[in-house]
Design a protein around this motif. Structure first.
Motif, PDB file in Angstrom:
ATOM      1  N   PRO A  44       0.840  -1.188   0.000  1.00 20.28           N
ATOM      2  CA  PRO A  44       0.000   0.000   0.000  1.00 20.28           C
ATOM      3  C   PRO A  44       0.889   1.256   0.000  1.00 20.28           C
ATOM      4  CG  PRO A  44      -0.661  -1.530   1.730  1.00 20.28           C
ATOM      5  CD  PRO A  44       0.659  -2.013   1.203  1.00 20.28           C
ATOM      6  N   ALA A  73       0.967   3.928   1.875  1.00 16.35           N
ATOM      7  CA  ALA A  73       1.497   4.352   3.184  1.00 16.35           C
ATOM      8  C   ALA A  73       2.701   3.507   3.604  1.00 16.35           C
ATOM      9  CB  ALA A  73       0.399   4.269   4.246  1.00 16.35           C
ATOM     10  N   VAL A  74       2.682   2.242   3.218  1.00 15.23           N
ATOM     11  CA  VAL A  74       3.786   1.344   3.572  1.00 15.23           C
ATOM     12  C   VAL A  74       5.037   1.713   2.776  1.00 15.23           C
ATOM     13  CG1 VAL A  74       4.584  -1.053   3.536  1.00 15.23           C
ATOM     14  CG2 VAL A  74       2.222  -0.530   4.200  1.00 15.23           C
ATOM     15  N   ARG A  85      -0.300  14.918   9.502  1.00 11.70           N
ATOM     16  CA  ARG A  85      -0.999  13.681   9.854  1.00 11.70           C
ATOM     17  C   ARG A  85      -0.362  12.500   9.134  1.00 11.70           C
ATOM     18  NH1 ARG A  85      -3.287  16.285  13.219  1.00 11.70           N
ATOM     19  NH2 ARG A  85      -5.522  16.612  13.469  1.00 11.70           N
ATOM     20  N   GLY A  86      -0.358  11.350   9.820  1.00 17.31           N
ATOM     21  CA  GLY A  86       0.133  10.122   9.199  1.00 17.31           C
ATOM     22  C   GLY A  86      -0.866   9.006   9.414  1.00 17.31           C
ATOM     23  N   ILE A  87      -0.414   7.785   9.306  1.00 19.45           N
ATOM     24  CA  ILE A  87      -1.356   6.684   9.515  1.00 19.45           C
ATOM     25  C   ILE A  87      -1.750   6.607  10.987  1.00 19.45           C
ATOM     26  CG2 ILE A  87      -0.439   5.271   7.622  1.00 19.45           C
ATOM     27  CD1 ILE A  87       0.476   3.457  10.277  1.00 19.45           C
ATOM     28  N   TYR A  88      -2.925   6.046  11.251  1.00 19.82           N
ATOM     29  CA  TYR A  88      -3.306   5.769  12.639  1.00 19.82           C
ATOM     30  C   TYR A  88      -3.705   4.294  12.802  1.00 19.82           C
ATOM     31  CZ  TYR A  88      -5.489   5.588  17.143  1.00 19.82           C
ATOM     32  OH  TYR A  88      -5.799   5.205  18.421  1.00 19.82           O
ATOM     33  N   CYS A  89      -4.749   3.872  12.079  1.00 22.50           N
ATOM     34  CA  CYS A  89      -5.234   2.499  12.297  1.00 22.50           C
ATOM     35  C   CYS A  89      -4.543   1.480  11.393  1.00 22.50           C
ATOM     36  CB  CYS A  89      -6.751   2.426  12.101  1.00 22.50           C
ATOM     37  SG  CYS A  89      -7.249   2.509  10.365  1.00 22.50           S
ATOM     38  N   GLY A  90      -4.090   1.932  10.239  1.00 19.74           N
ATOM     39  CA  GLY A  90      -3.360   1.057   9.324  1.00 19.74           C
ATOM     40  C   GLY A  90      -4.201   0.078   8.537  1.00 19.74           C
ATOM     41  N   ILE A  91      -5.529   0.047   8.768  1.00 20.68           N
ATOM     42  CA  ILE A  91      -6.348  -0.935   8.057  1.00 20.68           C
ATOM     43  C   ILE A  91      -7.657  -0.359   7.517  1.00 20.68           C
ATOM     44  CG2 ILE A  91      -5.437  -3.047   9.131  1.00 20.68           C
ATOM     45  CD1 ILE A  91      -7.887  -2.883  11.047  1.00 20.68           C
ATOM     46  N   HIS A 143      -9.856   2.046   8.656  1.00 23.40           N
ATOM     47  CA  HIS A 143     -11.007   2.467   9.448  1.00 23.40           C
ATOM     48  C   HIS A 143     -11.062   3.967   9.756  1.00 23.40           C
ATOM     49  CE1 HIS A 143     -11.434  -1.908  11.017  1.00 23.40           C
ATOM     50  NE2 HIS A 143     -12.034  -1.741   9.864  1.00 23.40           N
ATOM     51  N   CYS A 197      -3.419   3.578   3.244  1.00 18.78           N
ATOM     52  CA  CYS A 197      -3.045   2.313   3.883  1.00 18.78           C
ATOM     53  C   CYS A 197      -3.682   1.129   3.167  1.00 18.78           C
ATOM     54  CB  CYS A 197      -3.408   2.310   5.363  1.00 18.78           C
ATOM     55  SG  CYS A 197      -5.168   2.324   5.691  1.00 18.78           S
ATOM     56  N   LEU A 198      -4.629   1.421   2.244  1.00 17.05           N
ATOM     57  CA  LEU A 198      -5.327   0.351   1.526  1.00 17.05           C
ATOM     58  C   LEU A 198      -5.022   0.352   0.035  1.00 17.05           C
ATOM     59  CD1 LEU A 198      -9.041   0.626   2.766  1.00 17.05           C
ATOM     60  CD2 LEU A 198      -7.241  -0.820   3.671  1.00 17.05           C
ATOM     61  N   LEU A 250      -2.946   0.193  -3.196  1.00 21.59           N
ATOM     62  CA  LEU A 250      -1.646  -0.359  -3.577  1.00 21.59           C
ATOM     63  C   LEU A 250      -0.932   0.554  -4.574  1.00 21.59           C
ATOM     64  CD1 LEU A 250      -2.455  -4.170  -3.981  1.00 21.59           C
ATOM     65  CD2 LEU A 250      -1.857  -2.882  -1.938  1.00 21.59           C
TER      66      LEU A 250
END
Ligand SMILES: Cc1cc2nc3c(=O)[nH]c(=O)nc-3n(C[C@H](O)[C@H](O)[C@H](O)COP(=O)(O)OP(=O)(O)OC[C@H]3O[C@@H](n4cnc5c(N)ncnc54)[C@H](O)[C@@H]3O)c2cc1C
Ligand code: FES
Lengths: 101, 409
Positions: free
Chosen positions: A32, A34-35, A55-61, A63, A80-81, A83
């Motif tokens: 993804p 973010a990764v 701001r950056g990632i928080y939940c990573g999946i 939500h 984060c989702l 690709l």
């Protein structure tokens, strides 16, 4: 429909380059956005529309929508989702009307 | 698209259900909003003390990919990046896929899993403050380091296990702390409740990690034990667990640079006099897990609030049937438990449905029911220590509901 019938496969081999706010970032196919950014030391994805704080990632999946960015012109994509793809254009601009902040 | 069964959620519960149904010749489609199947299995990676020693690695990625391959080989269709936005009676399901817009199905299994509760410590929106689930997914699924110097806020079985996984991956974990007490965060800030929860979990989970806490469960946890914790630091595999200290603020100009730490009294009150600054670039927040139930509201399932299961869940019987005919539930949507329980429940929901279609005998359903109990005993991780009582409360509520409806169970 065909596109999404995914027999699970990990394609961790070839490199993919994309643009993030004018810089070229290289990641690995199957990652993804973010990764790929994080593996390049980039943690800030956007700035809060109201306060200007980063701001950056928080939940990573998928939500929380904290990681949203504009991808190939489409605003508010969750990085984060989503690709990475060769030549993809990712920018921190976000749609101010989206999300409650 | 016409199918026999639509499953919402391709986590362990949903995929196992799909396999059982496809084995009996039913046409099954599974939808999932994530970009690949597996659910929260994808982030799991640890040694499971209940597996044989030579082969005791629980690698969720591998398990997810095997289950998915098995399902696909049996003819199950898995639609990723897809969610349902409307469900009409008996059943027309409107989905977000661009080619398949609606699915007509005879039955539905809801297996949407869990979400994390937010832990709003002051400064938690800074870049570098992430949820424990993100830490787990990025470390174990994506193999990316979320930071170099990390602290955890929130001490529970999940955060402890993720901290160990991160340390294993070469990340410097400086310690685990409680969150500062606030209106939103109370129980999580109480050293006594935290220790009791860990001790209860340890009583049920036979691994070394929780045996350390298990010794506290003998007799009531007294204030004396907790006072001693101030001097006797607990360390697990070198990670300090500070049950008497809280993170009161996450600091940093543009991103996380440090956390402020204050001492906590035995009752969980902040000692205002002393504070310490710890320099870190990442903070993992663990607020606990909640069943993700919005899909059950789409089909108008009766809901009940059972805190011992994790919160509000769809009312269901022991065989995972909800109050709506043709709608079943499996996995964390029924209460928060580990992956093995979710898999066993996936099978039970499938067999329960097959029984209603008169495709299997009662014995098979009973056997699947018993497997859930076995899985519960064999789970290395326990999230809600009183889950069994929670399950009993659910059973009572179901009977009460059936009584009101005048139906004999
Ligand atoms: C952050 C986190 C960490 C965890 N870590 C562990 C651990 O280390 N060990 C352990 O045993 N258990 C862990 N658990 C518990 C975990 O929930 C279970 O292990 C197990 O994965 C539950 O399986 P499930 O099939 O019920 O749900 P999940 O595995 O959560 O799968 C549910 C799936 O449904 C999808 N979904 C949800 N809503 C919709 C919708 N409306 N439309 C389409 N798709 C949807 C999700 O994308 C997801 O893929 C963790 C849970 C969380 C939330
Ligand atoms: S980090 Fe929460 S949606 Fe992407």
């Amino acid at each position: 429909m065909k596109r999404k019938e995914i027999p699970y496969k990990d394609l961790k081999s070839d490199k993919v380059s994309f643009i993030f706010n004018d810089i070229t970032v290289t990641g690995v196919r199957g990652q993804p956005i973010a990764v790929a950014l994080m593996s390049n030391g980039i943690y800030t994805i956007r700035h809060c529309e109201v306060t200007g704080e980063p701001r950056g990632i928080y939940c990573g999946i998928g939500h929380c929508y904290e990681c949203r960015a504009t991808v190939n012109g489409i605003p508010s994509k969750r990085t984060c989702l989503t690709l990475i793809e060769e030549g993809m254009i990712v920018s921190s601009d976000t749609d101010i009307s989206y999300g409650a902040e | 698209m016409d199918v026999d069964v639509l499953i919402v959620g391709a986590g362990p519960a949903g995929i196992v259900s799909s396999i059982e149904l496809a084995k009996r010749g039913l046409k099954v489609v599974v939808i999932d909003e994530y970009y690949k199947p597996g659910g929260r299995l994808l982030g799991q990676l640890y040694e499971d003390p209940n597996l044989p020693k030579e082969n005791n690695l629980w690698d969720g990625k591998v398990i997810a990919s095997k289950l998915t391959e098995e399902a696909v080989a049996l003819g199950v269709t898995i639609l990723c990046e897809t969610t349902a936005w409307k469900i009409e009676e008996q059943f027309i399901v409107y989905i977000t896929d661009t080619t398949v817009k609606e699915i007509h199905t005879k039955a539905i299994i809801l297996a949407t899993g869990a979400i994390e509760k937010a832990l709003p410590v002051k400064g938690w929106t800074k870049v570098g403050a992430i949820s424990v689930g993100a830490a787990q997914t990025f470390t174990n699924l994506h193999n990316v380091k979320v930071g170099s110097n990390v602290v955890f806020v929130g001490i529970d079985p999940l955060s402890i296990s993720v901290a160990l996984e991160m340390k294993h991956a070469g990340i410097n974990v400086l310690g685990m702390f409680l969150p500062a007490p606030s209106m939103l965060v109370s129980e999580k800030s109480n050293p006594k409740i935290t220790l009791e929860t860990l001790a209860l979990a340890s009583n049920l989970a036979p691994n070394k990690l929780f045996r350390i806490f298990g010794k506290f469960v003998k007799g009531k946890i007294s204030n004396l034990v907790l006072s001693m914790l101030k001097f006797n630091l607990i360390k697990i595999n070198g990670i300090p667990i500070y049950l008497r200290k809280a993170v009161t603020e996450i600091n940093g100009k543009r991103k996380v640079e440090s956390v402020t730490i204050k001492k906590l009294s035995v009752k969980g009150q902040i000692n205002r006099d002393q504070e310490k600054t710890l320099y870190v670039n990442t903070v993992c927040l663990s607020g606990g897990l909640l069943p993700l139930v919005d899909s059950s509201q789409l089909v108008n399932c009766e809901m009940v609030d059972i805190p011992k299961l994790g919160g509000i869940v769809p009312l269901h019987n022991q065989f995972l049937k909800t109050t709506i005919d043709g709608v079943y539930v499996a996995g964390n949507i029924t209460g928060i438990e580990g992956a093995k329980v979710a898999m066993a429940q996936g099978k039970l929901a499938a067999l329960s449905l097959l029984y209603d279609l008169q495709l299997v005998e009662q014995d098979e359903v009973i056997e699947a029911f018993e497997s859930v109990e076995v899985a519960r005993i064999e789970s290395p991780l326990q999230f809600y220590p009183e889950i069994k009582i929670g399950r009993q409360i659910m059973k009572d509520k179901w009977e009460e509901f059936q009584g009101v409806r005048g139906v004999v169970n």
